[in-house]
Scaffold this motif. Sequence first.
Motif, short mmCIF file in Angstrom:
data_model
loop_
_atom_site.label_atom_id
_atom_site.label_comp_id
_atom_site.label_asym_id
_atom_site.label_seq_id
_atom_site.Cartn_x
_atom_site.Cartn_y
_atom_site.Cartn_z
N UNK A 1 -21.41 2.32 -15.54
CA UNK A 1 -22.82 2.02 -15.28
C UNK A 1 -23.61 3.32 -15.15
N UNK A 2 -24.78 3.32 -15.74
CA UNK A 2 -25.61 4.52 -15.75
C UNK A 2 -25.42 5.38 -16.97
N UNK A 3 -24.39 5.09 -17.75
CA UNK A 3 -24.11 5.88 -18.93
C UNK A 3 -24.96 5.49 -20.12
N UNK A 4 -24.68 6.13 -21.26
CA UNK A 4 -25.46 5.91 -22.48
C UNK A 4 -24.53 5.68 -23.67
N UNK A 5 -25.06 4.95 -24.64
CA UNK A 5 -24.38 4.75 -25.91
C UNK A 5 -25.43 4.72 -27.00
N UNK A 6 -24.99 5.07 -28.20
CA UNK A 6 -25.87 4.96 -29.36
C UNK A 6 -25.17 4.12 -30.42
N UNK A 7 -25.74 2.97 -30.73
CA UNK A 7 -25.19 2.09 -31.74
C UNK A 7 -25.87 2.34 -33.08
N UNK A 8 -25.08 2.21 -34.15
CA UNK A 8 -25.62 2.36 -35.50
C UNK A 8 -25.27 1.15 -36.34
N UNK A 9 -26.12 0.88 -37.30
CA UNK A 9 -25.89 -0.22 -38.24
C UNK A 9 -26.31 0.28 -39.63
N UNK A 10 -25.34 0.42 -40.51
CA UNK A 10 -25.62 0.85 -41.87
C UNK A 10 -25.82 -0.39 -42.73
N UNK A 11 -26.95 -0.43 -43.44
CA UNK A 11 -27.32 -1.58 -44.25
C UNK A 11 -27.19 -1.22 -45.72
N UNK A 12 -26.53 -2.07 -46.49
CA UNK A 12 -26.43 -1.85 -47.93
C UNK A 12 -26.67 -3.16 -48.66
N UNK A 13 -27.16 -3.05 -49.91
CA UNK A 13 -27.40 -4.24 -50.71
C UNK A 13 -28.60 -5.06 -50.29
N UNK A 14 -29.49 -4.52 -49.48
CA UNK A 14 -30.66 -5.23 -48.99
C UNK A 14 -31.84 -4.27 -49.01
N UNK A 15 -33.05 -4.78 -49.34
CA UNK A 15 -34.22 -3.90 -49.38
C UNK A 15 -34.61 -3.39 -48.01
N UNK A 16 -33.97 -2.30 -47.61
CA UNK A 16 -34.09 -1.78 -46.24
C UNK A 16 -35.54 -1.56 -45.84
N UNK A 17 -36.33 -0.98 -46.74
CA UNK A 17 -37.70 -0.61 -46.39
C UNK A 17 -38.60 -1.82 -46.16
#
Length: 122
Positions: free
Chosen positions: A14-30
Amino acid sequence: HVQLVESGGSSVQAGGSLNLSCVVSGYPFSRACLAWFRQAPGKEREGVAVVEADGTAYHADSVKGRFTVSKDKAANTLTLQMNSLKPEDTAMYYCAAKRGCSSWKEYRIFDYWGQGTQVTVS
């Protein structure tokens, strides 16, 4: 073939930090509405944060001021910076994509999902 692949989940105190990532492919990201959801055992899946196509971001009240969602168009990556983590943040975290961000907290209307990444806060 659309793929969303999350990473970054872990066990933290508790009190800590995390950074989650999600890489998207095959979809119009913009042009996509991209969101983070979470689901704890025995609970409904809930919307955590969302980024609209124009970059506007919204966060659920439960995480406002602690979590920050952002996207990197060059890398087709959605991220969730999580600070001041609490035990109640423990859940499987999923990223999701659809066109348009209306009713973004309603998980049933998202078209594409990642496999999830586990966050455990003790």
